[in-house]
Design a protein around this motif. Structure first.
Motif, PDB file in Angstrom:
ATOM      1  N   TYR A 141      30.459  27.643  42.179  1.00  0.00           N
ATOM      2  CA  TYR A 141      30.290  27.377  43.598  1.00  0.00           C
ATOM      3  C   TYR A 141      31.404  27.993  44.434  1.00  0.00           C
ATOM      4  CZ  TYR A 141      33.383  23.149  44.004  1.00  0.00           C
ATOM      5  OH  TYR A 141      34.426  22.270  44.048  1.00  0.00           O
ATOM      6  N   ALA A 142      32.513  28.363  43.810  1.00  0.00           N
ATOM      7  CA  ALA A 142      33.579  29.040  44.554  1.00  0.00           C
ATOM      8  C   ALA A 142      33.169  30.449  44.968  1.00  0.00           C
ATOM      9  CB  ALA A 142      34.866  29.074  43.732  1.00  0.00           C
ATOM     10  N   GLU A 143      32.028  30.900  44.464  1.00  0.00           N
ATOM     11  CA  GLU A 143      31.520  32.217  44.869  1.00  0.00           C
ATOM     12  C   GLU A 143      30.231  32.068  45.686  1.00  0.00           C
ATOM     13  OE1 GLU A 143      32.240  35.541  42.798  1.00  0.00           O
ATOM     14  OE2 GLU A 143      34.160  34.738  42.106  1.00  0.00           O
TER      15      GLU A 143
ATOM     16  N   VAL B 124      37.628  26.169  53.477  1.00  0.00           N
ATOM     17  CA  VAL B 124      36.997  27.071  52.509  1.00  0.00           C
ATOM     18  C   VAL B 124      38.051  27.634  51.553  1.00  0.00           C
ATOM     19  CG1 VAL B 124      35.898  29.346  52.274  1.00  0.00           C
ATOM     20  CG2 VAL B 124      35.029  27.702  53.958  1.00  0.00           C
ATOM     21  N   LYS B 125      39.195  27.963  52.126  1.00  0.00           N
ATOM     22  CA  LYS B 125      40.265  28.613  51.351  1.00  0.00           C
ATOM     23  C   LYS B 125      40.794  27.723  50.225  1.00  0.00           C
ATOM     24  CE  LYS B 125      44.691  30.935  52.383  1.00  0.00           C
ATOM     25  NZ  LYS B 125      45.678  31.148  53.477  1.00  0.00           N
TER      26      LYS B 125
ATOM     27  N   SER C 110      41.017  33.255  46.954  1.00  0.00           N
ATOM     28  CA  SER C 110      41.096  34.714  47.008  1.00  0.00           C
ATOM     29  C   SER C 110      40.553  35.257  48.330  1.00  0.00           C
ATOM     30  CB  SER C 110      40.297  35.321  45.847  1.00  0.00           C
ATOM     31  OG  SER C 110      39.952  36.658  46.134  1.00  0.00           O
ATOM     32  N   ALA C 111      41.438  35.900  49.096  1.00  0.00           N
ATOM     33  CA  ALA C 111      41.018  36.480  50.377  1.00  0.00           C
ATOM     34  C   ALA C 111      39.971  37.573  50.136  1.00  0.00           C
ATOM     35  CB  ALA C 111      42.222  37.059  51.122  1.00  0.00           C
ATOM     36  N   GLU C 112      40.112  38.268  49.043  1.00  0.00           N
ATOM     37  CA  GLU C 112      39.166  39.353  48.730  1.00  0.00           C
ATOM     38  C   GLU C 112      37.754  38.797  48.518  1.00  0.00           C
ATOM     39  OE1 GLU C 112      40.482  41.643  45.363  1.00  0.00           O
ATOM     40  OE2 GLU C 112      38.609  42.822  45.356  1.00  0.00           O
TER      41      GLU C 112
ATOM     42  N   LEU D 144      32.184  37.446  50.516  1.00  0.00           N
ATOM     43  CA  LEU D 144      31.162  36.428  50.774  1.00  0.00           C
ATOM     44  C   LEU D 144      30.792  36.394  52.247  1.00  0.00           C
ATOM     45  CD1 LEU D 144      32.525  33.482  48.595  1.00  0.00           C
ATOM     46  CD2 LEU D 144      30.612  34.998  48.041  1.00  0.00           C
ATOM     47  N   ARG D 145      31.808  36.581  53.078  1.00  0.00           N
ATOM     48  CA  ARG D 145      31.579  36.488  54.515  1.00  0.00           C
ATOM     49  C   ARG D 145      30.600  37.537  55.017  1.00  0.00           C
ATOM     50  NH1 ARG D 145      36.507  35.565  58.676  1.00  0.00           N
ATOM     51  NH2 ARG D 145      35.285  34.658  60.375  1.00  0.00           N
ATOM     52  N   ARG D 146      30.692  38.716  54.453  1.00  0.00           N
ATOM     53  CA  ARG D 146      29.739  39.747  54.860  1.00  0.00           C
ATOM     54  C   ARG D 146      28.306  39.281  54.619  1.00  0.00           C
ATOM     55  NH1 ARG D 146      33.843  43.264  53.152  1.00  0.00           N
ATOM     56  NH2 ARG D 146      33.097  43.365  51.019  1.00  0.00           N
TER      57      ARG D 146
END
Lengths: 76, 76, 76, 76, 76, 76
Positions: E46-48, F29-30, F35-37, F42-44
């Motif tokens: 779920y972290a992805e 969320v963080k 991982s910022a990457e 995911l944001r895209r």
């Protein structure tokens, strides 16, 4: 998002408060998806999806709780 | 949405407050999907979908929190 | 929905308040799906769907917040 | 559901309040699905589904808001 | 869950309050899925998943409302 | 997450409060996905998914309730 769009939570009437809550819900979308073009495209889809519409109504309801409390529920 | 539909959060009874909360949930849908025709069509579907019904009940519950607080829970 | 089902938010005990919150969650479904026959049929399905059950519990929890506040949390 | 399971929202400590909130979330499921056998079966599934687990945690969080307010946040 | 993990809602700073809200969200998962091994495995999934991440952030937000109120919003 | 990112809930204006609520939603969320990457990737995706956008707006709305209460709704 650098221009001023939320200078006060105070409104004249409950209905204007509801309009403000709606605006807040939309800005909450805009901060994640800044492109007006993409948002307009997505909106054509989710405006025909009942679950999305109910979810959007819920975000307005949550924001309206805040606006209504700020205005002391327009009791006076 | 230019006519007046929410001039006050004050109601005579809790039940009228619940009705108002229901109306607010529906207007929250209407601001995203203004077409009554489309809304009526969608409603025939989601009225048979339990998850949509529970979600709709939740939006009413959130709006009712606001209306109930505005009316001081009709305690007096 | 024209008969009186919510004349007061005040209950004798927290448990009666929880029962009222449950009733409110169900009426919130009923306003969208007025047919008892359809609701009973849907219920057989969602009563076996864990996500629906959790969602239903959430609507009760939200309504219970309102009822509990109305009763000043039965502190006295 | 005729026995007494919620006679008070007051607890000694925040942690006992959290336990009560958990119990309320479970009773909220039980009112829709009264069969312990069915609930146990469903639980084995959703206890491995991250979204169900997060949703369950959310219902606890909402109930805990109520319990915490009732206890004046155990400030004294 | 018999050890003490929530002895107080009071924290020194808002950020510590946010950390506590995060912990509460995780314990809310743990009460349904007690196995640390299973939770760690699920978390990798779920972290992805953006929707799971947003849902997790929401549970933290709800718990933070409680913690912030308990601390009188760290105003003093 | 050891650096200071939330030293106060007090902001000058409602809009700064809304920005803070947005930041809180993102930190929520963080804490699950450090991982910022991965988050950027995911944001895209979710920035093009209307349901994710509405859900993100909801988390901001919940956090804004807290920030607004902390600031006494910027009434003064």
């Amino acid at each position: 998002m650098s221009d001023i769009w939320l200078s006060s939570l105070i409104t004249e009437t409950p209905q204007e408060g509801f309009d403000l809550a709606t605006k807040m819900a939309r800005i909450g979308v805009k901060v994640t998806q800044p492109s007006a073009e993409v948002r307009d495209k997505l909106r054509r889809d989710y405006a025909e999806d009942p679950d999305s519409l109910i979810a959007a109504s819920q975000v307005i309801a949550i924001n309206f709780q805040t606006v209504a409390a700020a205005n002391n529920y327009w009791r006076d």
